[in-house]
Design an enzyme around this catalytic site. Structure first.
Site, PDB file in Angstrom:
ATOM      1  N   GLU A 192       0.879  -1.222  -0.061  1.00 29.98           N
ATOM      2  CA  GLU A 192       0.112   0.085   0.052  1.00 29.98           C
ATOM      3  C   GLU A 192       0.781   1.057   0.010  1.00 29.98           C
ATOM      4  O   GLU A 192       1.871   1.224   0.680  1.00 29.98           O
ATOM      5  CB  GLU A 192      -0.889  -0.014   1.139  1.00 29.98           C
ATOM      6  N   GLU A 241      -3.146  10.515   2.964  1.00 33.63           N
ATOM      7  CA  GLU A 241      -4.420  10.261   3.881  1.00 33.63           C
ATOM      8  C   GLU A 241      -4.497  11.856   4.514  1.00 33.63           C
ATOM      9  O   GLU A 241      -3.403  12.350   5.153  1.00 33.63           O
ATOM     10  CB  GLU A 241      -4.297   9.415   5.126  1.00 33.63           C
TER      11      GLU A 241
END
Length: 262
Positions: free
Chosen positions: A136, A140
């Protein structure tokens, strides 16, 4: 169950939340994603899958709802708000690419939502739900402080690579450009065309082709990370553009970091 991924959670919280163990390493799939620029005149079903009807665990206080995804004047809008479902009081929104993408330049132009407990994100992910190890790469924006963006990578389920970087003017007040250039031996993050992080540690660079995700969600339990949840009424993650440029191919629009000297 349709493909989805576990919500992004700091590594320190994984044990308490019972995160899935990484799947055994298997043959790496060949990426089938080609270079593209999506300006969201429409949501192409060949490229995008809309998450609908489930959530990512007890920490998430909302259900992914297809009706919370729409396009207005060339802007993809992912909505969050009070919407009662079977086991959740709120609805949230996520889209993910059908193709997987390997090394190259990943870019998004977005405006995040503000509010404690909210998470607005663009990331790439592959994992056990796809019968692959958990890899990943994250951007964010935590609604408790949208003046910053959190960068992170997971490699075979191991994270703890967080770095927080300021977003000039705030991620919630205007559209900003976020990009990462993923190479076999280097990973670079950019904000508005400016290099803000370079990773060269091989143990901190993912290696498996991944899908691209855009999502807004919230939690009432991850207080130490997202803050104490406050009902925002209606919150929206707005996305003006998403692109992927394969290595060696020409840059696709003037603002792309793929146009910069490599």
């Amino acid at each position: 169950m349709p493909n989805h991924r576990p919500a992004l959670i700091p590594l320190i919280m994984l044990v308490g939340l019972g995160a899935m163990a990484p799947a055994p390493v298997s043959a790496q799939p060949k990426p089938n994603g080609e270079s593209f620029v999506d300006n969201f005149d429409r949501l192409d079903p060949k490229r995008w899958f809309i998450s609908d009807g489930w959530n990512n665990g007890d920490h998430q206080n909302c259900t992914w709802l297809k009706r919370n995804v729409g396009i207005t004047d060339g802007v993809l809008k992912l909505n969050y708000g009070a919407q009662k479902t079977k086991d959740r009081a709120y609805g949230c929104a996520e889209v993910q690419t059908n193709p997987r993408y390997s090394y190259g330049t990943f870019e998004v132009r977005l405006k995040a939502a503000k509010g404690p407990g909210l998470n607005s994100s663009m990331f790439s992910y592959i994992g056990p739900v796809h019968k692959q190890p958990w890899d990943e790469i994250d951007f964010e924006i935590l609604g408790k402080d949208p003046s910053k963006v959190q960068l992170n990578q997971y490699i075979n389920g191991k994270g703890n690579n967080e770095k927080t970087v300021p977003v000039p003017g705030g991620a919630d007040t205007a559209f900003n450009d976020y990009a990462f250039v993923w190479e076999k031996d280097r990973l670079r993050y950019y904000i508005n065309g400016k290099l803000v992080q370079t990773v060269t540690d091989p143990s901190a660079i993912p290696s498996h082709p991944q899908k691209i995700y855009l999502a807004i969600w919230a939690s009432e339990t991850l207080k130490s990370w997202l803050g104490t949840f406050v009902d925002p009424g209606q919150a929206v993650l707005e996305v003006d553009r998403v692109s992927y440029t394969a290595p060696g191919e020409p840059c696709q629009f003037p603002e792309s970091v793929a146009c910069l000297p490599q």
